[in-house]
Enzyme design. Structure first.
Site, PDB file in Angstrom:
ATOM      1  N   ALA A  14      -4.909  19.935 -63.627  1.00  0.00           N
ATOM      2  CA  ALA A  14      -4.677  20.325 -62.229  1.00  0.00           C
ATOM      3  C   ALA A  14      -3.237  20.024 -61.828  1.00  0.00           C
ATOM      4  O   ALA A  14      -2.980  19.397 -60.813  1.00  0.00           O
ATOM      5  CB  ALA A  14      -5.662  19.577 -61.320  1.00  0.00           C
ATOM      6  N   PRO A  96       4.511  17.666 -73.327  1.00  0.00           N
ATOM      7  CA  PRO A  96       5.879  17.115 -73.270  1.00  0.00           C
ATOM      8  C   PRO A  96       6.526  17.028 -74.648  1.00  0.00           C
ATOM      9  O   PRO A  96       5.865  17.253 -75.662  1.00  0.00           O
ATOM     10  CB  PRO A  96       5.652  15.709 -72.698  1.00  0.00           C
ATOM     11  CG  PRO A  96       4.262  15.352 -73.091  1.00  0.00           C
ATOM     12  CD  PRO A  96       3.492  16.631 -73.113  1.00  0.00           C
ATOM     13  N   ALA A 226      10.767  32.043 -75.904  1.00  0.00           N
ATOM     14  CA  ALA A 226      11.959  32.904 -75.901  1.00  0.00           C
ATOM     15  C   ALA A 226      12.453  33.156 -74.477  1.00  0.00           C
ATOM     16  O   ALA A 226      13.654  33.103 -74.212  1.00  0.00           O
ATOM     17  CB  ALA A 226      11.628  34.227 -76.586  1.00  0.00           C
ATOM     18  N   ALA A 227      11.516  33.397 -73.552  1.00  0.00           N
ATOM     19  CA  ALA A 227      11.923  33.680 -72.160  1.00  0.00           C
ATOM     20  C   ALA A 227      12.656  32.473 -71.576  1.00  0.00           C
ATOM     21  O   ALA A 227      13.730  32.611 -70.979  1.00  0.00           O
ATOM     22  CB  ALA A 227      10.690  34.027 -71.320  1.00  0.00           C
ATOM     23  N   ALA A 272      26.248  29.015 -61.136  1.00  0.00           N
ATOM     24  CA  ALA A 272      26.734  27.806 -61.817  1.00  0.00           C
ATOM     25  C   ALA A 272      26.193  26.583 -61.084  1.00  0.00           C
ATOM     26  O   ALA A 272      25.950  26.628 -59.880  1.00  0.00           O
ATOM     27  CB  ALA A 272      28.247  27.790 -61.813  1.00  0.00           C
ATOM     28  N   GLY A 275      23.982  21.560 -63.651  1.00  0.00           N
ATOM     29  CA  GLY A 275      23.166  21.538 -64.875  1.00  0.00           C
ATOM     30  C   GLY A 275      21.726  21.865 -64.536  1.00  0.00           C
ATOM     31  O   GLY A 275      21.248  21.515 -63.464  1.00  0.00           O
ATOM     32  N   GLY A 277      17.691  21.573 -64.633  1.00  0.00           N
ATOM     33  CA  GLY A 277      16.694  20.520 -64.835  1.00  0.00           C
ATOM     34  C   GLY A 277      15.325  21.169 -64.914  1.00  0.00           C
ATOM     35  O   GLY A 277      15.220  22.362 -65.209  1.00  0.00           O
ATOM     36  N   CYS A 280      10.689  22.095 -68.153  1.00  0.00           N
ATOM     37  CA  CYS A 280      10.435  23.000 -69.282  1.00  0.00           C
ATOM     38  C   CYS A 280      11.640  23.504 -70.058  1.00  0.00           C
ATOM     39  O   CYS A 280      11.538  23.647 -71.276  1.00  0.00           O
ATOM     40  CB  CYS A 280       9.598  24.176 -68.804  1.00  0.00           C
ATOM     41  SG  CYS A 280       7.961  23.632 -68.319  1.00  0.00           S
TER      42      CYS A 280
HETATM   43  N1  LIG Z   1       5.764  23.250 -64.340  1.00  0.00           N
HETATM   44  C1  LIG Z   1       6.011  24.542 -64.476  1.00  0.00           C
HETATM   45  O1  LIG Z   1       6.644  25.154 -63.613  1.00  0.00           O
HETATM   46  C2  LIG Z   1       5.538  25.316 -65.664  1.00  0.00           C
HETATM   47  C3  LIG Z   1       4.880  24.679 -66.716  1.00  0.00           C
HETATM   48  N2  LIG Z   1       4.433  25.411 -67.787  1.00  0.00           N
HETATM   49  C4  LIG Z   1       3.683  24.767 -68.866  1.00  0.00           C
HETATM   50  O2  LIG Z   1       2.352  24.499 -68.386  1.00  0.00           O
HETATM   51  C5  LIG Z   1       1.839  23.288 -68.944  1.00  0.00           C
HETATM   52  C6  LIG Z   1       1.414  22.348 -67.833  1.00  0.00           C
HETATM   53  O3  LIG Z   1       2.556  22.021 -67.071  1.00  0.00           O
HETATM   54  P1  LIG Z   1       2.433  21.285 -65.667  1.00  0.00           P
HETATM   55  O4  LIG Z   1       1.333  21.887 -64.882  1.00  0.00           O
HETATM   56  O5  LIG Z   1       3.804  21.257 -65.099  1.00  0.00           O
HETATM   57  O6  LIG Z   1       1.999  19.822 -66.146  1.00  0.00           O
HETATM   58  P2  LIG Z   1       1.409  18.626 -65.263  1.00  0.00           P
HETATM   59  O7  LIG Z   1       1.777  17.379 -65.953  1.00  0.00           O
HETATM   60  O8  LIG Z   1       1.806  18.826 -63.826  1.00  0.00           O
HETATM   61  O9  LIG Z   1      -0.175  18.859 -65.316  1.00  0.00           O
HETATM   62  C7  LIG Z   1      -0.946  18.686 -66.463  1.00  0.00           C
HETATM   63  C8  LIG Z   1      -2.258  18.015 -66.054  1.00  0.00           C
HETATM   64  O10 LIG Z   1      -3.142  18.018 -67.175  1.00  0.00           O
HETATM   65  C9  LIG Z   1      -3.951  16.862 -67.090  1.00  0.00           C
HETATM   66  N3  LIG Z   1      -4.571  16.597 -68.394  1.00  0.00           N
HETATM   67  C10 LIG Z   1      -3.964  16.269 -69.562  1.00  0.00           C
HETATM   68  N4  LIG Z   1      -4.868  16.160 -70.546  1.00  0.00           N
HETATM   69  C11 LIG Z   1      -6.092  16.417 -69.998  1.00  0.00           C
HETATM   70  C12 LIG Z   1      -7.411  16.485 -70.504  1.00  0.00           C
HETATM   71  N5  LIG Z   1      -7.659  16.266 -71.798  1.00  0.00           N
HETATM   72  N6  LIG Z   1      -8.419  16.769 -69.656  1.00  0.00           N
HETATM   73  C13 LIG Z   1      -8.177  16.988 -68.351  1.00  0.00           C
HETATM   74  N7  LIG Z   1      -6.940  16.969 -67.807  1.00  0.00           N
HETATM   75  C14 LIG Z   1      -5.896  16.692 -68.622  1.00  0.00           C
HETATM   76  C15 LIG Z   1      -2.976  15.785 -66.649  1.00  0.00           C
HETATM   77  O11 LIG Z   1      -3.663  14.682 -66.079  1.00  0.00           O
HETATM   78  C16 LIG Z   1      -2.126  16.557 -65.631  1.00  0.00           C
HETATM   79  O12 LIG Z   1      -2.577  16.395 -64.301  1.00  0.00           O
HETATM   80  C17 LIG Z   1       2.952  22.744 -69.847  1.00  0.00           C
HETATM   81  O13 LIG Z   1       2.711  23.180 -71.156  1.00  0.00           O
HETATM   82  C18 LIG Z   1       4.204  23.413 -69.310  1.00  0.00           C
HETATM   83  O14 LIG Z   1       5.175  23.584 -70.318  1.00  0.00           O
HETATM   84  C19 LIG Z   1       4.573  26.766 -67.840  1.00  0.00           C
HETATM   85  C20 LIG Z   1       5.190  27.441 -66.811  1.00  0.00           C
HETATM   86  C21 LIG Z   1       5.699  26.772 -65.641  1.00  0.00           C
HETATM   87  O1  LIG Z   2       8.205  27.352 -68.080  1.00  0.00           O
HETATM   88  C1  LIG Z   2       8.538  26.912 -67.000  1.00  0.00           C
HETATM   89  O2  LIG Z   2       8.367  25.761 -66.629  1.00  0.00           O
HETATM   90  C2  LIG Z   2       9.272  27.753 -66.018  1.00  0.00           C
HETATM   91  O3  LIG Z   2      10.669  27.374 -66.133  1.00  0.00           O
HETATM   92  C3  LIG Z   2      11.530  28.024 -65.200  1.00  0.00           C
HETATM   93  O4  LIG Z   2      11.135  27.721 -63.871  1.00  0.00           O
HETATM   94  P1  LIG Z   2      11.565  26.358 -63.132  1.00  0.00           P
HETATM   95  O5  LIG Z   2      12.042  25.369 -64.128  1.00  0.00           O
HETATM   96  O6  LIG Z   2      10.430  25.987 -62.255  1.00  0.00           O
HETATM   97  O7  LIG Z   2      12.760  26.768 -62.171  1.00  0.00           O
HETATM   98  P2  LIG Z   2      14.064  27.696 -62.344  1.00  0.00           P
HETATM   99  O8  LIG Z   2      14.236  28.447 -61.096  1.00  0.00           O
HETATM  100  O9  LIG Z   2      14.046  28.460 -63.590  1.00  0.00           O
HETATM  101  O10 LIG Z   2      15.234  26.620 -62.410  1.00  0.00           O
HETATM  102  C4  LIG Z   2      15.404  25.755 -63.525  1.00  0.00           C
HETATM  103  C5  LIG Z   2      16.694  24.972 -63.354  1.00  0.00           C
HETATM  104  O11 LIG Z   2      17.827  25.837 -63.513  1.00  0.00           O
HETATM  105  C6  LIG Z   2      18.692  25.714 -62.393  1.00  0.00           C
HETATM  106  N1  LIG Z   2      19.336  27.032 -62.158  1.00  0.00           N
HETATM  107  C7  LIG Z   2      18.584  28.144 -62.013  1.00  0.00           C
HETATM  108  C8  LIG Z   2      19.175  29.376 -61.828  1.00  0.00           C
HETATM  109  C9  LIG Z   2      20.577  29.476 -61.800  1.00  0.00           C
HETATM  110  O12 LIG Z   2      21.182  30.563 -61.646  1.00  0.00           O
HETATM  111  N2  LIG Z   2      21.311  28.344 -61.958  1.00  0.00           N
HETATM  112  C10 LIG Z   2      20.720  27.108 -62.148  1.00  0.00           C
HETATM  113  O13 LIG Z   2      21.430  26.099 -62.299  1.00  0.00           O
HETATM  114  C11 LIG Z   2      17.786  25.286 -61.250  1.00  0.00           C
HETATM  115  O14 LIG Z   2      18.510  24.660 -60.221  1.00  0.00           O
HETATM  116  C12 LIG Z   2      16.859  24.324 -61.977  1.00  0.00           C
HETATM  117  O15 LIG Z   2      17.445  23.056 -62.108  1.00  0.00           O
HETATM  118  C13 LIG Z   2      11.430  29.537 -65.388  1.00  0.00           C
HETATM  119  O16 LIG Z   2      12.248  30.170 -64.404  1.00  0.00           O
HETATM  120  C14 LIG Z   2       9.996  30.013 -65.266  1.00  0.00           C
HETATM  121  O17 LIG Z   2       9.914  31.406 -65.537  1.00  0.00           O
HETATM  122  C15 LIG Z   2       9.121  29.248 -66.268  1.00  0.00           C
HETATM  123  O18 LIG Z   2       7.770  29.617 -66.114  1.00  0.00           O
END
Ligand SMILES: NC(=O)C1=CN([C@@H]2O[C@H](COP(=O)(O)OP(=O)(O)OC[C@H]3O[C@@H](n4cnc5c(N)ncnc54)[C@H](O)[C@@H]3O)[C@@H](O)[C@H]2O)C=CC1
Ligand SMILES: O=C(O)[C@H]1O[C@H](OP(=O)(O)OP(=O)(O)OC[C@H]2O[C@@H](n3ccc(=O)[nH]c3=O)[C@H](O)[C@@H]2O)[C@H](O)[C@@H](O)[C@@H]1O
EC number: 1.1.1.22
Length: 470
Positions: A14, A96, A226-227, A272, A275, A277, A280
């Site tokens: 969640a 992670p 890749a994306a 620009a 950096g 953060g 992912c």
């Molecule tokens: N944060 C983002 O914007 C994006 C993240 N992702 C990917 O999605 C995945 C999840 O990312 P987040 O939602 O940011 O992580 P998160 O750390 O916010 O959430 C993951 C949740 O999974 C729970 N969990 C872990 N193992 C479990 C288990 N065995 N049973 C039940 N719950 C469990 C944890 O307690 C935690 O609340 C990662 O692989 C990340 O790379 C993909 C696109 C965007």
């Molecule tokens: O896999 C993921 O976690 C996600 O990672 C990014 O999303 P997110 O990290 O939430 O946010 P972004 O808007 O991509 O920004 C990432 C970092 O780059 C920085 N950034 C972004 C755009 C830009 O032009 N310059 C720049 O410095 C932002 O400030 C931030 O620190 C991707 O944009 C999503 O498509 C992807 O699903």
């Protein structure tokens, strides 16, 4: 066999992805019951909070949860019951970077994926479509299938799909409402294609069919890495150019605008910054580096590694510029840092550039005043303690003051560093801030946010990423 009509979905995890994604599915599919489960009790309690103080801040999310929680959207810690009742299971747990063992510092830690998969195998009593939502290395679906098939009860069939998520934090709801594309990977067997059809039908409640792309499993897994790698590479490219701008007097905004007009390059993601953060970009590129090395492709690995190295360079280059400009020392000087989240409109601090900057300033023995409109105080202390393992937390707390407004944070400071592009920092009463600061009053804009000319007229000495000094 024909495709199953999905009636019950469970999402394991969640977090930032599982929560918003499945809340939107519930809202858009009133005929489907969606349960989001997590082992973290505090998180589930917050998702169920009566006052809607949800565990993550995301614009528009509260309205989505309010519209369907208790109707067809539920949050629970009962993982087993969720699994048993569902016909489709999203696995959206964290992946992670590994901290120890083989591949430490690069490879994805798949422990959470494995535990969730083993749980599904242990408790499922009927057929399930299991969907990888987490970002995972290429061919993880194969490992999941091996675990499921080896441990499941005899009458259960599992079909595994890859359905990576592309939402960005801060715009998650909009990204989910109107995705550029939904990607679904499956085995190209009749059963795999049926499962793919079942998940496509869920998204088709609101996503036009032509935006639902169906591909092979491994292409889907690799496309996600890749994306993110290509997006991060764009930022490192523009940041590399920002260093050239600073040295030559060119202006990075003008350069970005000029190249962005080329329809092959496009204007987005060329800002620009101090950096990138977020949880992912770095993790997924390191994952790609590890994959390339495992496949004996050292040149490919070095290419992608450089994107992360450039990002580290950008952060340390900016911190050094602050010290250099402040007459080569910031010892005992008060530096205001505005923003702690990794980008605006989120309370998420994972890999935030602000953490690295503050760590570097603390090493130089500066005093920091910090303000962020969303990040919780406890999170800030936790992040700084992790970033500075050799400094006891009591010492960090002596050097860092967390403030409740920009004005409070700026009072008596020698310099202001803008680390996050929160809109409210644009409209600060800069005249008032100037009066309250020590002189000369410096501003370091790491986000190309403020009006440099206006601030210079007030009397500030402004340094901006990607520009020479006025
Ligand atoms: N944060 C983002 O914007 C994006 C993240 N992702 C990917 O999605 C995945 C999840 O990312 P987040 O939602 O940011 O992580 P998160 O750390 O916010 O959430 C993951 C949740 O999974 C729970 N969990 C872990 N193992 C479990 C288990 N065995 N049973 C039940 N719950 C469990 C944890 O307690 C935690 O609340 C990662 O692989 C990340 O790379 C993909 C696109 C965007
Ligand atoms: O896999 C993921 O976690 C996600 O990672 C990014 O999303 P997110 O990290 O939430 O946010 P972004 O808007 O991509 O920004 C990432 C970092 O780059 C920085 N950034 C972004 C755009 C830009 O032009 N310059 C720049 O410095 C932002 O400030 C931030 O620190 C991707 O944009 C999503 O498509 C992807 O699903």
């Amino acid at each position: 066999m024909s495709p199953v009509r999905v009636q019950k979905i469970v999402c394991i995890g969640a977090g930032y992805v599982g929560g918003p994604t499945c809340a939107v599915i519930a809202q858009k599919c009133p005929d489907i019951t969606v349960t989001i489960v997590d082992l973290n009790e505090a998180r589930i309690k917050a998702w169920n909070d009566e006052e809607y103080r949800l565990p993550i801040y995301e614009p528009g999310l509260v309205d989505v949860v309010r519209s369907c929680r208790g109707k067809n959207l539920f949050f629970s810690t009962d993982v087993d019951k969720g699994i048993q009742e569902a016909d489709l299971i999203f696995v959206s747990v964290n992946t992670p970077t590994k901290k120890s063992g083989v591949g430490a510092g690069f490879a994805a830690d798949l422990n959470y994926i494995e535990l969730a998969t083993r749980r599904i195998a242990a408790v499922a009593t009927s057929n399930k479509i299991v969907v990888e939502k987490s970002t995972v290395p290429c061919r993880t679906a194969e490992s999941m299938r091996t675990i499921l098939e080896a441990n499941a009860s005899p009458n259960c069939r599992f079909d595994i799909l890859s359905n990576p998520e592309f939402l960005a934090e801060g715009t998650a709801i909009n990204d989910l409402y109107k995705p550029d594309r939904v990607l679904i990977g499956s085995l190209q067997t009749p059963e795999g294609l049926d499962a793919c059809q079942s998940l496509s039908d869920v998204y088709a409640h609101w996503v036009p069919r032509e935006r639902i792309l169906t591909v092979g499993l491994w292409s889907s897994e690799l496309s996600k890495l890749a994306a993110n790698a290509m997006l991060a590479q764009r930022i490192s490219s523009i940041n590399a150019l920002s260093a050239i701008c600073e040295a030559t007097g060119a202006n990075i905004d003008e350069v970005a605008n000029a190249i962005g007009y080329d329809s092959r390059i496009g204007p987005k993601f060329l800002k620009a910054s101090v950096g990138f953060g977020g949880s992912c970009f770095q993790k997924d590129i390191l994952n790609l580096v590890y994959l390339s090395e495992s496949l004996h492709l050292p040149e490919v690995a070095a290419y992608w590694r450089q994107v992360v190295e450039m990002n580290e360079h950008q952060k340390s280059r900016f911190a050094k510029r602050v010290v250099d400009t402040l007459f080569n020392t910031i010892t005992n000087k008060r530096i205001t840092v505005l923003g702690f989240a990794f980008k605006a409109d989120t309370g998420d601090t994972r890999e935030s550039a602000a953490i690295t900057l503050i760590r570097d300033f603390l090493k130089e023995k500066a005093n920091i005043s910090l303000y962020d409109p969303q990040v919780e105080e406890a999170q800030i202390w936790q992040d700084l303690a992790e970033a500075c393992p050799s400094l006891p937390l009591e010492n960090i707390k002596k050097q860092v003051k967390i403030c409740s407004s920009s004005l409070e944070a700026c009072e008596g400071a020698e310099a202001i560093v803008i680390a996050t592009e929160w809109k409210e920092f644009k409209v600060i009463d800069w005249e008032k801030v100037y009066k309250s600061m020590n002189k000369p009053a410096f501003v370091f804009d790491g986000r190309l946010l403020v009006d440099e000319v206006k601030l210079t007229k007030i009397g500030f000495k402004v340094t901006t990423i990607g520009r020479g000094t006025l």
